[in-house]
Motif scaffolding. Structure first.
Motif, PDB file in Angstrom:
ATOM      1  N   LYS A   9     -32.880   5.917 -18.206  1.00 23.93           N
ATOM      2  CA  LYS A   9     -32.125   6.665 -16.816  1.00 23.93           C
ATOM      3  C   LYS A   9     -30.467   6.642 -17.079  1.00 23.93           C
ATOM      4  O   LYS A   9     -29.974   7.832 -16.897  1.00 23.93           O
ATOM      5  N   SER A  10     -29.892   5.729 -17.545  1.00 25.71           N
ATOM      6  CA  SER A  10     -28.478   5.839 -17.865  1.00 25.71           C
ATOM      7  C   SER A  10     -27.974   6.654 -18.869  1.00 25.71           C
ATOM      8  O   SER A  10     -27.067   7.520 -18.744  1.00 25.71           O
ATOM      9  N   ALA A  11     -28.928   6.751 -19.978  1.00 22.77           N
ATOM     10  CA  ALA A  11     -28.457   7.646 -20.981  1.00 22.77           C
ATOM     11  C   ALA A  11     -28.642   9.208 -20.437  1.00 22.77           C
ATOM     12  O   ALA A  11     -28.029  10.002 -21.042  1.00 22.77           O
ATOM     13  N   LYS A  12     -29.733   9.326 -19.566  1.00 26.22           N
ATOM     14  CA  LYS A  12     -29.681  10.870 -19.132  1.00 26.22           C
ATOM     15  C   LYS A  12     -28.693  11.179 -18.242  1.00 26.22           C
ATOM     16  O   LYS A  12     -28.203  12.347 -18.323  1.00 26.22           O
ATOM     17  N   GLU A  13     -27.777  10.119 -17.835  1.00 31.29           N
ATOM     18  CA  GLU A  13     -26.766  10.529 -16.765  1.00 31.29           C
ATOM     19  C   GLU A  13     -25.848  10.998 -17.706  1.00 31.29           C
ATOM     20  O   GLU A  13     -24.983  12.030 -17.145  1.00 31.29           O
ATOM     21  N   LEU A  14     -25.771  10.777 -18.936  1.00 34.41           N
ATOM     22  CA  LEU A  14     -24.654  11.446 -19.864  1.00 34.41           C
ATOM     23  C   LEU A  14     -25.040  12.964 -20.285  1.00 34.41           C
ATOM     24  O   LEU A  14     -23.931  13.454 -20.835  1.00 34.41           O
ATOM     25  N   SER A  15     -26.051  13.376 -19.752  1.00 36.12           N
ATOM     26  CA  SER A  15     -26.176  14.791 -20.142  1.00 36.12           C
ATOM     27  C   SER A  15     -25.669  15.731 -18.968  1.00 36.12           C
ATOM     28  O   SER A  15     -25.715  16.919 -19.181  1.00 36.12           O
ATOM     29  N   HIS A  16     -25.092  15.256 -17.788  1.00 37.78           N
ATOM     30  CA  HIS A  16     -24.757  15.911 -16.785  1.00 37.78           C
ATOM     31  C   HIS A  16     -23.055  16.007 -17.226  1.00 37.78           C
ATOM     32  O   HIS A  16     -22.667  15.284 -16.994  1.00 37.78           O
ATOM     33  N   PRO A  17     -22.709  17.147 -16.867  1.00 35.36           N
ATOM     34  CA  PRO A  17     -21.312  17.571 -17.130  1.00 35.36           C
ATOM     35  C   PRO A  17     -20.397  16.741 -16.083  1.00 35.36           C
ATOM     36  O   PRO A  17     -19.392  16.353 -16.286  1.00 35.36           O
ATOM     37  N   TYR A  18     -20.841  16.765 -14.708  1.00 32.86           N
ATOM     38  CA  TYR A  18     -20.154  16.095 -13.833  1.00 32.86           C
ATOM     39  C   TYR A  18     -20.022  14.557 -13.745  1.00 32.86           C
ATOM     40  O   TYR A  18     -19.098  13.839 -13.764  1.00 32.86           O
ATOM     41  N   SER A  19     -21.118  13.923 -14.662  1.00 33.68           N
ATOM     42  CA  SER A  19     -21.147  12.608 -15.078  1.00 33.68           C
ATOM     43  C   SER A  19     -20.160  12.261 -15.868  1.00 33.68           C
ATOM     44  O   SER A  19     -19.200  11.272 -15.995  1.00 33.68           O
ATOM     45  N   LEU A  20     -20.112  13.200 -17.095  1.00 37.99           N
ATOM     46  CA  LEU A  20     -19.212  12.850 -18.325  1.00 37.99           C
ATOM     47  C   LEU A  20     -17.775  12.921 -17.835  1.00 37.99           C
ATOM     48  O   LEU A  20     -17.104  12.188 -18.130  1.00 37.99           O
ATOM     49  N   CYS A  21     -17.597  13.983 -16.954  1.00 33.69           N
ATOM     50  CA  CYS A  21     -16.318  14.130 -16.234  1.00 33.69           C
ATOM     51  C   CYS A  21     -15.863  12.844 -15.391  1.00 33.69           C
ATOM     52  O   CYS A  21     -14.607  12.445 -15.679  1.00 33.69           O
ATOM     53  N   ALA A  22     -16.478  12.636 -14.640  1.00 36.35           N
ATOM     54  CA  ALA A  22     -16.219  11.419 -13.766  1.00 36.35           C
ATOM     55  C   ALA A  22     -16.084  10.040 -14.589  1.00 36.35           C
ATOM     56  O   ALA A  22     -15.325   9.204 -14.303  1.00 36.35           O
ATOM     57  N   ILE A  23     -16.929  10.001 -15.372  1.00 34.57           N
ATOM     58  CA  ILE A  23     -16.779   8.711 -16.416  1.00 34.57           C
ATOM     59  C   ILE A  23     -15.578   8.540 -17.357  1.00 34.57           C
ATOM     60  O   ILE A  23     -14.996   7.677 -17.427  1.00 34.57           O
ATOM     61  N   GLY A  24     -15.387   9.852 -17.707  1.00 35.22           N
ATOM     62  CA  GLY A  24     -13.973   9.991 -18.549  1.00 35.22           C
ATOM     63  C   GLY A  24     -12.755   9.700 -17.498  1.00 35.22           C
ATOM     64  O   GLY A  24     -11.820   9.010 -18.135  1.00 35.22           O
ATOM     65  N   MET A  25     -12.859  10.186 -16.492  1.00 33.20           N
ATOM     66  CA  MET A  25     -11.879   9.562 -15.344  1.00 33.20           C
ATOM     67  C   MET A  25     -11.727   8.313 -15.089  1.00 33.20           C
ATOM     68  O   MET A  25     -10.542   7.722 -15.128  1.00 33.20           O
ATOM     69  N   LEU A  26     -12.925   7.651 -14.789  1.00 34.96           N
ATOM     70  CA  LEU A  26     -12.853   6.422 -14.917  1.00 34.96           C
ATOM     71  C   LEU A  26     -12.476   5.580 -16.018  1.00 34.96           C
ATOM     72  O   LEU A  26     -11.850   4.406 -15.724  1.00 34.96           O
ATOM     73  N   LEU A  27     -12.771   5.987 -17.170  1.00 35.53           N
ATOM     74  CA  LEU A  27     -12.223   5.247 -18.261  1.00 35.53           C
ATOM     75  C   LEU A  27     -10.713   5.214 -18.375  1.00 35.53           C
ATOM     76  O   LEU A  27     -10.309   4.333 -18.701  1.00 35.53           O
TER      77      LEU A  27
END
Length: 186
Positions: A9-27
């Protein structure tokens, strides 16, 4: 089976552009808070309370163990690249990855209850922060293992309550954000 399911489920989250953007900003926020978000405790000048754990916890709660591992590991590597202090030591990167995986497994998909948080926090504090952190400091800098172990145990004990309260507050706040609810339901 549960662990494998959480990873999928978590790996699938990385396929959404919104998720990648949010993860990048949190990083990015994790890196900035690692530099500027530290307070020295008045009663123990060698101990610091930092806020860099907040973005990592948010990633673990919202996006799971795979994203948590990425932010934990990349946060350590990028922080070192931006401000190297001595030789790079991969043990701290391993600890960051393990922390992201652990909290992601326990807290992902609105599973941030006080019991789950306490269990994950104790496991992280004892095995990753206290034991592995002390081992890495011993290997990298030659600090005496038992003395450092005691100091790190005291630090983990002092910081436990504020970090747990902040994480619980953030977990409740995240579940109330309408945009995150809409994306999570897709």
């Amino acid at each position: 089976m549960y662990i494998l399911n959480q990873f999928k489920k978590s790996a699938k989250e990385l396929s959404h552009p919104y998720s990648l953007c949010a993860i990048g900003m949190l990083l990015a926020l994790r890196i900035v808070l690692g530099y500027f978000g530290n307070l020295t405790l008045a009663f123990a000048p060698s101990m610091k309370f930092g806020f860099a754990f907040i973005p990592l916890m948010l990633v673990c709660i919202m996006y799971g163990p795979v994203a948590g591992a990425c932010v934990g590991g990349l946060g350590d590597i990028i922080s070192y690249i931006l401000s190297p202090q001595g030789a790079y030591f991969p043990g701290f990167t391993i600890s960051g990855i393990l922390t992201g995986i652990l909290f992601g497994l326990f807290l992902y998909k609105n599973n941030c209850t006080i019991v789950r948080l306490l269990i994950s926090y104790v496991i992280n504090a004892v095995f990753i922060h206290i034991f592995l952190g002390t081992l890495w400091l011993n290997i990298a800098f030659g600090l005496p293992f038992l003395i450092t172990l005691g100091t790190r145990a005291l630090q983990a004990l002092i910081l436990a309550v504020p970090e747990i309260l902040i994480t619980l507050t953030l977990a409740k706040a995240v579940t109330r954000i309408p945009q995150i609810k809409a994306i999570k339901n897709k």
